[in-house]
Design a protein around this motif. Structure first.
Motif, PDB file in Angstrom:
ATOM      1  N   PRO A 174       1.765   5.353  -7.822  1.00  0.00           N
ATOM      2  CA  PRO A 174       0.477   4.733  -8.140  1.00  0.00           C
ATOM      3  C   PRO A 174       0.354   4.124  -9.542  1.00  0.00           C
ATOM      4  CG  PRO A 174       0.274   7.124  -8.028  1.00  0.00           C
ATOM      5  CD  PRO A 174       1.657   6.779  -7.588  1.00  0.00           C
ATOM      6  N   LYS A 175       1.272   4.419 -10.429  1.00  0.00           N
ATOM      7  CA  LYS A 175       1.166   3.863 -11.783  1.00  0.00           C
ATOM      8  C   LYS A 175       2.038   2.642 -12.009  1.00  0.00           C
ATOM      9  CE  LYS A 175      -0.290   8.175 -13.758  1.00  0.00           C
ATOM     10  NZ  LYS A 175      -0.183   9.150 -14.809  1.00  0.00           N
ATOM     11  N   ASP A 176       2.760   2.227 -10.977  1.00  0.00           N
ATOM     12  CA  ASP A 176       3.634   1.062 -11.116  1.00  0.00           C
ATOM     13  C   ASP A 176       2.785  -0.205 -11.053  1.00  0.00           C
ATOM     14  OD1 ASP A 176       5.410  -1.200 -10.301  1.00  0.00           O
ATOM     15  OD2 ASP A 176       6.929   0.385 -10.419  1.00  0.00           O
ATOM     16  N   THR A 177       2.769  -0.958 -12.141  1.00  0.00           N
ATOM     17  CA  THR A 177       1.908  -2.148 -12.217  1.00  0.00           C
ATOM     18  C   THR A 177       2.380  -3.264 -11.284  1.00  0.00           C
ATOM     19  OG1 THR A 177       3.149  -2.924 -14.153  1.00  0.00           O
ATOM     20  CG2 THR A 177       1.118  -1.676 -14.565  1.00  0.00           C
ATOM     21  N   ASP A 178       3.687  -3.377 -11.051  1.00  0.00           N
ATOM     22  CA  ASP A 178       4.172  -4.404 -10.105  1.00  0.00           C
ATOM     23  C   ASP A 178       3.662  -4.116  -8.696  1.00  0.00           C
ATOM     24  OD1 ASP A 178       5.565  -5.855 -12.032  1.00  0.00           O
ATOM     25  OD2 ASP A 178       7.428  -4.747 -11.686  1.00  0.00           O
ATOM     26  N   PHE A 179       3.691  -2.849  -8.321  1.00  0.00           N
ATOM     27  CA  PHE A 179       3.223  -2.463  -6.992  1.00  0.00           C
ATOM     28  C   PHE A 179       1.729  -2.744  -6.865  1.00  0.00           C
ATOM     29  CE2 PHE A 179       6.629   1.139  -6.545  1.00  0.00           C
ATOM     30  CZ  PHE A 179       7.640   0.217  -6.718  1.00  0.00           C
ATOM     31  N   MET A 180       0.974  -2.389  -7.897  1.00  0.00           N
ATOM     32  CA  MET A 180      -0.481  -2.608  -7.883  1.00  0.00           C
ATOM     33  C   MET A 180      -0.809  -4.104  -7.850  1.00  0.00           C
ATOM     34  SD  MET A 180      -2.131   0.248  -7.798  1.00  0.00           S
ATOM     35  CE  MET A 180      -3.754  -0.119  -8.408  1.00  0.00           C
ATOM     36  N   LEU A 237      -0.205  -5.409  -4.387  1.00  0.00           N
ATOM     37  CA  LEU A 237      -1.279  -4.976  -3.487  1.00  0.00           C
ATOM     38  C   LEU A 237      -2.533  -5.817  -3.709  1.00  0.00           C
ATOM     39  CD1 LEU A 237      -2.245  -2.941  -1.348  1.00  0.00           C
ATOM     40  CD2 LEU A 237      -2.886  -1.415  -3.236  1.00  0.00           C
ATOM     41  N   ALA A 238      -2.896  -6.041  -4.970  1.00  0.00           N
ATOM     42  CA  ALA A 238      -4.075  -6.858  -5.283  1.00  0.00           C
ATOM     43  C   ALA A 238      -3.898  -8.284  -4.771  1.00  0.00           C
ATOM     44  CB  ALA A 238      -4.326  -6.858  -6.793  1.00  0.00           C
ATOM     45  N   ASP A 239      -2.698  -8.820  -4.931  1.00  0.00           N
ATOM     46  CA  ASP A 239      -2.408 -10.175  -4.469  1.00  0.00           C
ATOM     47  C   ASP A 239      -2.531 -10.269  -2.946  1.00  0.00           C
ATOM     48  OD1 ASP A 239      -1.670 -12.861  -4.948  1.00  0.00           O
ATOM     49  OD2 ASP A 239       0.426 -12.405  -4.484  1.00  0.00           O
ATOM     50  N   ALA A 240      -2.052  -9.242  -2.255  1.00  0.00           N
ATOM     51  CA  ALA A 240      -2.152  -9.235  -0.789  1.00  0.00           C
ATOM     52  C   ALA A 240      -3.615  -9.202  -0.358  1.00  0.00           C
ATOM     53  CB  ALA A 240      -1.392  -8.045  -0.214  1.00  0.00           C
ATOM     54  N   TYR A 241      -4.390  -8.324  -0.963  1.00  0.00           N
ATOM     55  CA  TYR A 241      -5.819  -8.274  -0.637  1.00  0.00           C
ATOM     56  C   TYR A 241      -6.473  -9.638  -0.882  1.00  0.00           C
ATOM     57  CZ  TYR A 241      -6.348  -3.214   0.113  1.00  0.00           C
ATOM     58  OH  TYR A 241      -6.285  -1.936   0.615  1.00  0.00           O
ATOM     59  N   PHE A 242      -6.168 -10.239  -2.023  1.00  0.00           N
ATOM     60  CA  PHE A 242      -6.762 -11.528  -2.379  1.00  0.00           C
ATOM     61  C   PHE A 242      -6.405 -12.598  -1.349  1.00  0.00           C
ATOM     62  CE2 PHE A 242      -6.794 -15.629  -4.519  1.00  0.00           C
ATOM     63  CZ  PHE A 242      -8.078 -15.645  -5.028  1.00  0.00           C
ATOM     64  N   ASN A 243      -5.138 -12.653  -0.946  1.00  0.00           N
ATOM     65  CA  ASN A 243      -4.699 -13.667   0.014  1.00  0.00           C
ATOM     66  C   ASN A 243      -5.223 -13.420   1.419  1.00  0.00           C
ATOM     67  OD1 ASN A 243      -2.760 -15.838  -1.062  1.00  0.00           O
ATOM     68  ND2 ASN A 243      -2.228 -13.981  -2.190  1.00  0.00           N
ATOM     69  N   ASP A 247       0.828  -1.203   0.000  1.00  0.00           N
ATOM     70  CA  ASP A 247       0.000   0.000   0.000  1.00  0.00           C
ATOM     71  C   ASP A 247       0.869   1.263   0.000  1.00  0.00           C
ATOM     72  OD1 ASP A 247      -2.632   1.281   0.114  1.00  0.00           O
ATOM     73  OD2 ASP A 247      -2.041   1.864   2.154  1.00  0.00           O
ATOM     74  N   ARG A 248       1.912   1.275   0.813  1.00  0.00           N
ATOM     75  CA  ARG A 248       2.816   2.444   0.848  1.00  0.00           C
ATOM     76  C   ARG A 248       3.509   2.637  -0.499  1.00  0.00           C
ATOM     77  NH1 ARG A 248       5.679   1.682   6.759  1.00  0.00           N
ATOM     78  NH2 ARG A 248       3.796   2.042   7.988  1.00  0.00           N
ATOM     79  N   ALA A 249       3.935   1.534  -1.096  1.00  0.00           N
ATOM     80  CA  ALA A 249       4.607   1.619  -2.401  1.00  0.00           C
ATOM     81  C   ALA A 249       3.660   2.187  -3.456  1.00  0.00           C
ATOM     82  CB  ALA A 249       5.112   0.240  -2.823  1.00  0.00           C
ATOM     83  N   VAL A 250       2.418   1.712  -3.437  1.00  0.00           N
ATOM     84  CA  VAL A 250       1.429   2.186  -4.411  1.00  0.00           C
ATOM     85  C   VAL A 250       1.117   3.661  -4.198  1.00  0.00           C
ATOM     86  CG1 VAL A 250      -0.997   1.975  -5.134  1.00  0.00           C
ATOM     87  CG2 VAL A 250       0.434  -0.071  -4.888  1.00  0.00           C
TER      88      VAL A 250
END
Length: 180
Positions: free
Chosen positions: A158-164, A167-173, A151-154
Motif C-alpha cells: 500500500p505504500k508503493d507510489t507507482d502502484f497507487m 490505480l488512480a490512473d485506472a479509476y480516472f480512465n 488494486d491487488r498490487a496496492v
C-alpha cells in the motif's frame, strides 16, 4: 566484478583460457569482463563458449539473456531464457519476470501476462507481478482489468507510489474521478 577491474579480469581470463580452453567458468568470467568494458559482442561470444562447454550452465544463459535484453535484443534474449527454462527443475521468478519484460517490450502482452501469472503461481504475494500485469492491460487500454490488478498490487504493497498512481490512473480512465 566487485572491483570493476574488468581490464585485468579480461587479461587474466584470456591467459587462463589459453591454458584451459574448456573452462566454462573462465569463459563465463571473461564474458562479464567484456560486458563491463562495453564489449557486448565479445561478451555474448564468451557466454556462448561457456554454454557450448557446459550446456546446462543456467547462469550463462540467463546472464547472456540479460545482456541481450539490456542491448534491446528482446527476441534474442528470449531464446536464451527459453533455453534455460527447458532444463531448470523449477523456474525462478526472476527469470519469469525477465521473460515477461521481453514480451512486454515486444508488445506481446498476452504472452507477457502468461509468464507473470506463472510467477504469481510461485509467489502469490508478489505485488510487482500484479503491477506488471496491470501495466500490460493499461497498454491495451483494458482499464477494467488494469484496475483489478493495480488494486491487488496496492493491497499487497500500500505504500508503493507507482502502484497507487497506476490505480488512480485506472479509476480516472474509467470515469471514476472521485475514486481516482
Amino acid at each position: 566484478d566487485l572491483t570493476e577491474d574488468y581490464e585485468d579480469s579480461m587479461k587474466f581470463h584470456t591467459e587462463f583460457i589459453d591454458i584451459e580452453p574448456y573452462s566454462f567458468i573462465a569463459w563465463y568470467n571473461l564474458a562479464h569482463a567484456c560486458a563491463g568494458l562495453g564489449l557486448y559482442d565479445k561478451a555474448k561470444e564468451a557466454f556462448d563458449y561457456a554454454i557450448a562447454i557446459n550446456e546446462r550452465f543456467d547462469a550463462a544463459y540467463t546472464d547472456c539473456g540479460d545482456l541481450l535484453f539490456n542491448d534491446g535484443s528482446f527476441r534474442d534474449a528470449l531464446e536464451y531464457y527459453h533455453e534455460v527454462l527447458k532444463f531448470m527443475q523449477a523456474p525462478r521468478k526472476e527469470l519469469l519476470i525477465s521473460m515477461a519484460s521481453c514480451y512486454s517490450k515486444l508488445q506481446e502482452y498476452k504472452r507477457a501476462r502468461y509468464y507473470l501469472r506463472k510467477c504469481l503461481n510461485l509467489d502469490p504475494g508478489y505485488a510487482d507481478a500484479y503491477y506488471r500485469i496491470a501495466e500490460n492491460y493499461r497498454e491495451e487500454d483494458n482499464w477494467e482489468k488494469a484496475l483489478t490488478y493495480f488494486d491487488r498490487a496496492v493491497k499487497l504493497s500500500p505504500k508503493d507510489t507507482d502502484f497507487m498512481t497506476g490505480l488512480a490512473d485506472a479509476y480516472f480512465n474509467l470515469g471514476r474521478a472521485d475514486e481516482s
